[in-house]
Design an enzyme around this catalytic site. Sequence first.
Site, short mmCIF file in Angstrom:
data_model
loop_
_atom_site.label_atom_id
_atom_site.label_comp_id
_atom_site.label_asym_id
_atom_site.label_seq_id
_atom_site.Cartn_x
_atom_site.Cartn_y
_atom_site.Cartn_z
N ARG A 121 0.88 -1.18 0.00
CA ARG A 121 0.00 0.00 0.00
C ARG A 121 0.91 1.22 0.00
NH1 ARG A 121 -5.31 1.12 3.57
NH2 ARG A 121 -6.07 -0.06 1.80
N HIS B 64 -7.27 1.10 -6.67
CA HIS B 64 -7.39 0.14 -5.57
C HIS B 64 -8.02 -1.13 -6.14
CE1 HIS B 64 -7.60 -1.35 -1.61
NE2 HIS B 64 -8.42 -0.50 -1.03
N GLN C 58 -9.88 -3.75 -3.97
CA GLN C 58 -11.20 -3.26 -3.56
C GLN C 58 -12.21 -3.48 -4.68
OE1 GLN C 58 -12.09 -1.81 -0.45
NE2 GLN C 58 -14.07 -2.29 -1.34
N ASP D 148 -17.39 6.90 -1.18
CA ASP D 148 -16.13 6.75 -0.45
C ASP D 148 -15.88 8.07 0.27
OD1 ASP D 148 -13.60 5.97 0.42
OD2 ASP D 148 -12.62 6.27 -1.52
N CYS E 264 -16.34 1.40 0.33
CA CYS E 264 -15.12 0.59 0.55
C CYS E 264 -14.73 0.57 2.03
CB CYS E 264 -13.98 1.12 -0.30
SG CYS E 264 -13.59 2.84 0.04
N ARG F 259 -13.55 -8.72 0.56
CA ARG F 259 -12.13 -8.40 0.30
C ARG F 259 -11.30 -9.68 0.47
NH1 ARG F 259 -9.94 -3.33 0.90
NH2 ARG F 259 -8.05 -4.41 0.24
N1 CP Z 1 -11.16 -0.47 2.05
C1 CP Z 1 -9.91 -0.52 2.51
O1 CP Z 1 -8.93 -0.66 1.76
O2 CP Z 1 -9.81 -0.46 3.88
P1 CP Z 1 -8.47 -0.29 4.72
O3 CP Z 1 -7.92 1.07 4.40
O4 CP Z 1 -8.88 -0.42 6.14
O5 CP Z 1 -7.51 -1.37 4.30
N1 NVA Z 2 -9.98 6.69 -1.15
C1 NVA Z 2 -9.58 6.19 0.14
C2 NVA Z 2 -9.79 4.72 0.21
C3 NVA Z 2 -9.46 4.07 1.52
C4 NVA Z 2 -9.63 2.60 1.50
C5 NVA Z 2 -8.13 6.55 0.40
O1 NVA Z 2 -7.31 6.47 -0.53
O2 NVA Z 2 -7.82 6.94 1.53
#
Ligand code: CP
Ligand code: NVA
Length: 305
Positions: A102, A129, A132, A224, A264, A292
């Site tokens: 990430r 993502h 997701q 989101d 998400c 997920r």
């Molecule tokens: N939706 C998602 O990716 O959640 P987290 O940021 O908790 O991993």
């Molecule tokens: N758009 C959000 C998604 C989190 C899972 C972010 O990037 O923070």
Amino acid sequence: MRHFLSILDTSSKELDDLLTLATRLKTEWQSGGNEPLLSGKVLAMVFQKPSLRTRVSFDMGMRHLGGDALYLSPDEIGLGKRESISDVSRVLSGYVDGIMARVFDHEHILELARYATVPVINGLSNFNHPCQALADVLTILENFGHLEDLNVAFIGDGNNVATSLLFSCARLGMNFSIASPEGYGLPEDVIGKAKEIAQETEISIKSTRDPIEAVKNAQVIYTDTWVSMGQEQEMKQRELDFTPYQVNAELVSQADPSAIVLHCLPAHRGQEITDEVADGPHSKIFPQAENRMHAQKAVLVTLMG
Ligand code: CP
Ligand code: NVA
């Protein structure tokens, strides 16, 4: 498939295969447990940002498949700071069987993949993502039994999650509309790439400022956060700009009566979604979160099995 970095690089056939495998692995797990398809395999999980779902679902997915996962926190590795990304990638490749990362900058996940000799999975970048999106599509498929010709409406920021969802719709034959405030729409190049894919699947892609127009006839309403990780300094302005883009009961009532609501997560209840909707009869946000794990197991088995 060698890596899983973006839905854009994943063909419709590969997505179909992942969904079929995810469904099989989910059923198998619900009937008592998975075969140890990844016995002895280890996934390194590199995080530059916080996480609940991504971290726990990958970790549990690996355990269910007979493997193991290592959590590497932002402070530990210092990706690109303590050590160059290319060095981290080559070192990890000597120890583990797969890397999930990430990151902030999508270029960083591409660089990890460029130097890795093991599969690399994107656990969220600023661009998209894909894990997701795969879980989102699995959830939609479970609810409607098909994907083609469904209308998906995204309400809010044209961000990483919206991008992956749009690419998935374009690949799998779902019409997509997005309602965003001025200045927060999906990037032009993202829309352009999706439209190229859509020439094959013949879906429609619409952008509007009007949430009611976007949800009209929609079977899927998605939202989101208004403030993604890394944008905290813009929070005040964003909260002002996005206020008319809340997914509330009034907006949901304008959609198809069968509509499901997805998010998400993490949710900012009272901002982009109300409690009434998040906990209401249209909401599928918790099955979606569980998916997920099932969707990612398919990615793990495909890449590391
Ligand atoms: N939706 C998602 O990716 O959640 P987290 O940021 O908790 O991993
Ligand atoms: N758009 C959000 C998604 C989190 C899972 C972010 O990037 O923070």
